[in-house]
Design a protein around this motif. Structure first.
Motif, PDB file in Angstrom:
ATOM      1  N   ILE A 218       3.162   4.146   9.599  1.00 14.50           N
ATOM      2  CA  ILE A 218       2.312   3.830   8.452  1.00 14.50           C
ATOM      3  C   ILE A 218       2.724   4.636   7.224  1.00 14.50           C
ATOM      4  O   ILE A 218       2.661   4.138   6.098  1.00 14.50           O
TER       5      ILE A 218
ATOM      6  N   ALA B 101      -3.433   2.341   2.904  1.00 15.98           N
ATOM      7  CA  ALA B 101      -2.668   2.111   4.126  1.00 15.98           C
ATOM      8  C   ALA B 101      -2.920   3.235   5.125  1.00 15.98           C
ATOM      9  O   ALA B 101      -3.221   3.009   6.295  1.00 15.98           O
ATOM     10  N   VAL B 102      -2.818   4.459   4.630  1.00 17.98           N
ATOM     11  CA  VAL B 102      -2.962   5.607   5.500  1.00 17.98           C
ATOM     12  C   VAL B 102      -4.398   5.692   6.034  1.00 17.98           C
ATOM     13  O   VAL B 102      -4.630   6.003   7.204  1.00 17.98           O
TER      14      VAL B 102
ATOM     15  N   ILE C 167       0.541  14.119  -3.162  1.00 17.98           N
ATOM     16  CA  ILE C 167       0.207  13.149  -2.100  1.00 17.98           C
ATOM     17  C   ILE C 167       1.127  13.332  -0.905  1.00 17.98           C
ATOM     18  O   ILE C 167       0.683  13.312   0.244  1.00 17.98           O
TER      19      ILE C 167
ATOM     20  N   LEU D  86       0.272  14.113   2.882  1.00 15.35           N
ATOM     21  CA  LEU D  86       0.629  13.206   3.976  1.00 15.35           C
ATOM     22  C   LEU D  86       1.429  13.927   5.057  1.00 15.35           C
ATOM     23  O   LEU D  86       1.222  13.697   6.248  1.00 15.35           O
TER      24      LEU D  86
ATOM     25  N   ALA E 128       3.791   3.065   3.629  1.00 15.58           N
ATOM     26  CA  ALA E 128       3.122   3.433   2.383  1.00 15.58           C
ATOM     27  C   ALA E 128       4.115   3.996   1.367  1.00 15.58           C
ATOM     28  O   ALA E 128       4.020   3.719   0.168  1.00 15.58           O
ATOM     29  N   THR E 129       5.090   4.775   1.840  1.00 12.91           N
ATOM     30  CA  THR E 129       6.035   5.378   0.906  1.00 12.91           C
ATOM     31  C   THR E 129       7.200   4.432   0.592  1.00 12.91           C
ATOM     32  O   THR E 129       7.932   4.650  -0.361  1.00 12.91           O
TER      33      THR E 129
ATOM     34  N   LEU F  28      -2.502   2.003  -3.043  1.00 13.42           N
ATOM     35  CA  LEU F  28      -1.970   1.360  -1.835  1.00 13.42           C
ATOM     36  C   LEU F  28      -1.577   2.382  -0.771  1.00 13.42           C
ATOM     37  O   LEU F  28      -1.729   2.133   0.427  1.00 13.42           O
ATOM     38  N   ILE F  29      -1.067   3.555  -1.196  1.00 11.72           N
ATOM     39  CA  ILE F  29      -0.707   4.588  -0.223  1.00 11.72           C
ATOM     40  C   ILE F  29      -1.955   5.059   0.514  1.00 11.72           C
ATOM     41  O   ILE F  29      -2.011   5.075   1.745  1.00 11.72           O
ATOM     42  N   PHE F  30      -2.996   5.412  -0.266  1.00  9.59           N
ATOM     43  CA  PHE F  30      -4.194   5.948   0.367  1.00  9.59           C
ATOM     44  C   PHE F  30      -4.845   4.933   1.291  1.00  9.59           C
ATOM     45  O   PHE F  30      -5.349   5.241   2.364  1.00  9.59           O
TER      46      PHE F  30
ATOM     47  N   ILE G  93       6.829   1.219  -0.243  1.00  7.27           N
ATOM     48  CA  ILE G  93       6.457   0.399  -1.405  1.00  7.27           C
ATOM     49  C   ILE G  93       6.875   1.114  -2.684  1.00  7.27           C
ATOM     50  O   ILE G  93       7.330   0.491  -3.642  1.00  7.27           O
TER      51      ILE G  93
END
Lengths: 333, 452
Positions: free
Chosen positions: B63, A97-98, B421, B425, B67-68, A93-95, B70
């Motif tokens: 964004i 979304a980004v 990750i 990011l 993402a973080t 989900l992180i990848f 969640i």
């Protein structure tokens, strides 16, 4: 046994169904992103979900929060029990979304390609894992007296659960293809319609054996008749999705597919009820709607929150789909 | 490795990274709304450019926050199952409310803000920017409610029951409003929100100043910087004021935390304020202390003879890690002073119409950009570490809250995964920001060319 507990079981069911239908289509679009041939197509795929996907994912967050609030032991058991799977869902989900947000920020082929891969990978991984999780819950988990999962990681990778994972992916891929057929135009929309037809067979032929085995849980449950009926309706609406798609009625096909997903989820709920997480080693230790809920006071306040909040949520969802109701153009290149 | 320690490291890592972004987007969100409002009022296209440019920066940052975020919600269940079972009756409701009341609103209107300019009327576009800022601010409210309940629990009772032959305890709700508006909710929320506004406002101030120094799109960034000076001064002043009020509440409801913040070991009146010092937990004293006598007593109670409880009043096993609490709290305080100084000078220059004349001042604004981020981070560290060794203050110890069914190796694996990750990011975020600043604002003609 209290009405509020049952109401909350149903409300969480609604949140999960809302999530599956809504994020289901954009996860499915992520799967098809791999198969898009041209750059213009891939951009159109992203455009078709851009204003919606974030709101869709909020259904998951809200379902998670509601599960925590209404059935805390279930939340604790499932999230810690499926630890590695949950971490992989988060990774996906992180990848994803980004990727959606960053993809168009730099004009470089390599940059776009890297994010295209991240988007697809981040869509496929959760689609499979959700199925695996549902498969495991249907079969029940090995728990100790306070509800901690004791089965170990590899027990989760059993054939039935893995099969459910493939069903999950096929279901969302089918749903996503129908969405693309509905939301795009011309040649690409036609191709998406064909993708949907092909995937429908895959969905059906993986769903059938899963169902054949899954019926075991259905008839061992307390509500076999309801469960069977839901499965029959799910199959009917699934056939309707296929028929509508074949006739080129994209909207009707997409709606039928949405109904199918809702009914499949409901049949899972009916097969489990009143259990939420059945326990395999000691049936009495299973977490049920009645022994794993929050207090009536909390459930009551939460119901108030839901009654005020859910109409707003449905309002926003309608509004955003209304603003972006036009079809997405595919630029040729 | 110790499973509890690993789970704590994971939580600290993931929340500190997450907490870079929501404060920034709360602050930027309100500034964007202000620009849109000014454009509605006077039709000056520069405000439209400002709104458009900062919305792009907002989107890149938002964004990563989503993402973080969640991860944070999942983590209560994955890593802290014991905690979830104990507090579920109370803690889950604000999380669910955050979803229903804030996230849906925010995500829907954000769709319009980012992709809908050509599809909706100007009025509706303006309204959407308001809803996005409001959504972000409301979501912070529910999170602060949940966190504050951990700090100063209220509106509950602890019940003991036997489940499958095992005796367990859990907190059960007795009064919803008392739990939501527990003693620290409002002081903490006002401090968190004003702290978030400082991040957004100083970000605009400092990054714009840097562009002026670099002579890139000078006219645009001059205006941008000018718009941020007065808000910067206002928000930092209010932040420090509400922070002070928040301190009173900590003194009243979490005395061990206050004692750790100030490095006070002995109880009594005339409690000194320590400007510098190295608290030593084992020796129960401070090294190299520089103090102002009576100052903490004065600040907390308004009189020098106000009694302040020292750490020695609390059993050793109930004391928070003093050095971390002390330094996190003091760094926050020093950084607040620094921001107040920078903003004050800015206001003086602005009044003399010389804001943009001093290269040195512009550079100082630029290097101040990370300061409010860091102040928010260490403020959070002070609040949370100061709560230790309790996860729910005086009720549940952190070590009892962890997920017993998760092997330490799996937690370690996920820490490694998140570290990689998040580092990636962060690098991408910086890269995209630099890229956005290099591109500069969209020309007025390009924006005018759009269909309304």
């Amino acid at each position: 046994m209290e009405a509020l507990q049952i109401i909350w079981f149903l409300l969480i069911g609604i949140l999960v169904i809302g999530y599956s239908i809504l994020d289901g289509f954009d996860l499915g679009v992520g799967f098809w992103h791999l198969f898009a041939k041209k750059k213009g197509e891939r951009t159109a795929f992203i455009h078709s979900i851009e204003p919606f996907w974030d709101g869709n994912e909020v259904w998951l967050l809200t379902a998670g929060g509601a599960l925590f609030a209404a059935f805390p032991p279930v939340y604790a058991t499932v999230f810690s029990g499926f630890y590695l799977a949950m971490m992989l869902v988060l990774l996906g989900l992180i990848f994803r979304a980004v990727a959606i947000e960053f993809r168009n920020k730099i004009e470089s082929e390599k940059w776009v390609k890297a994010w295209d891969i991240a988007f697809s990978f981040g869509s496929i991984l959760p689609s499979i894992l959700y199925g695996v999780a549902i498969g495991n819950i249907l079969q029940g988990l090995e728990l100790n007296a306070i509800g901690d999962y004791t089965g170990g990681f590899f027990a989760l990778l059993n054939p039935f659960a893995l099969f459910c994972g493939i069903v999950g992916l096929a279901m969302f891929a089918h749903h996503g293809a129908l969405y693309l057929a509905m939301k795009l135009e011309g040649e690409t929309a036609e191709r998406a319609g064909k993708w949907a037809q092909k995937t429908w067979y895959i969905f059906l032929f993986t769903f059938m054996p899963t169902l054949a085995y899954g019926v075991k849980f259905c008839i061992s449950g307390d509500y076999k008749f309801v469960c069977m009926l839901l499965i029959v309706f799910a199959l009917i609406s699934n056939f309707l999705a296929f028929a509508f798609n074949k006739k080129g009625k994209a909207v009707a096909a997409f709606l039928s597919s949405s109904v199918t997903i809702g009914l499949v989820m409901l049949s899972v709920a009916a097969a489990l009820f009143p259990n939420i997480v059945p326990c395999t080693n000691e049936p009495d230790w299973g977490l049920t709607v009645f022994n794993a809920s929050s207090s009536m006071r909390t459930l009551g306040w939460m119901l108030g929150i839901a009654l005020i909040g859910m109409p707003l949520v449905l309002g926003y969802t309608w509004f955003i789909h209304h603003v972006f109701r036009d079809k997405v153009k595919v630029h040729k290149d | 490795m110790d499973a509890v320690l690993l789970a704590r490291i994971q939580f600290a890592l993931t929340i500190m990274f997450h907490y870079i972004f929501p404060p920034l987007t709360i602050g930027l969100g309100w500034m964007i709304f202000m620009y849109n409002t000014r454009y509605q009022e006077n039709g000056n296209p520069i405000f439209r450019q400002l709104a458009h440019f900062w919305t792009k920066v907002f989107a890149i940052s938002f964004i990563i926050g989503v993402a973080t975020g969640i991860v944070m919600e999942f983590q209560f269940g994955t890593n802290w199952a014991g905690y979830s079972r104990f507090v579920g009756d109370i803690f889950g409701a604000p999380l669910a409310a955050e979803g229903v009341f804030a996230f849906f609103l925010e995500s829907s209107f954000l769709g319009i803000l980012l992709y809908g300019r050509k599809r909706v009327s100007q009025k509706l576009y303006w309204f959407s920017s308001f809803m996005v800022a409001l959504g972000a601010t409301m979501s912070a409210f529910w999170i602060v409610v949940a966190n504050s309940w951990q700090q100063t629990p209220a509106g509950f009772e602890v019940v003991t029951e036997t489940v499958n032959g095992v005796v367990i305890q859990k907190a059960v709700l007795t009064n919803f409003w008392e739990a939501v508006f527990n003693p620290s909710t409002l002081p903490r929320y006002s401090h968190v929100i004003t702290g978030a506004l400082t991040v957004g406002v100083f970000f605009i101030l400092g990054t714009s100043a840097w562009q002026v120094v670099k002579e890139r799109n000078v006219e645009f960034f001059r205006t941008s910087m000018r718009t941020a000076v007065i808000p910067a001064f206002m928000v930092i002043m209010i932040t420090m004021f509400v922070g002070h009020k928040h301190g009173h509440q900590v003194a009243e409801t979490q005395p061990a935390k206050l004692a750790a913040f100030e490095g006070i070991w002995e109880s009594g009146p005339n409690a000194p304020l320590m400007l510098f010092g190295l608290p030593d937990q084992d020796a129960e004293k401070n090294h190299f202390a520089i103090r102002i006598p009576g100052m903490v007593s004065l600040m907390v109670g308004g009189r020098f003879d106000t009694e302040i409880q020292g750490l020695k009043d609390f059993p050793k096993e109930d004391r928070p890690p003093v050095a971390i609490s002390f330094w996190a709290f003091h760094l926050m305080f020093y950084m607040g002073m620094w921001m107040a100084f920078v903003a004050f000078i800015g206001v003086i220059f602005w009044l003399n119409k010389k804001l943009l004349d001093h290269q040195l001042y512009l550079k100082i604004c630029a290097i101040t950009v990370p300061i409010p981020f860091l102040a928010n981070e260490v403020g959070w560290v002070a609040a949370e570490v100061g709560r230790q060794p309790w996860v729910v203050y005086n009720l549940l110890r952190t070590k009892e809250a962890v997920s017993k069914s998760v092997p330490a190796g799996q937690v370690l694996a996920s820490i490694i995964m998140f570290s990689i990750i998040y580092a990636l990011l962060f690098g991408l975020w910086i890269y995209l920001l630099k890229n956005q600043f290099a591109k500069g604002p969209e020309s007025i003609e390009a924006l005018e060319g759009e269909v309304e």
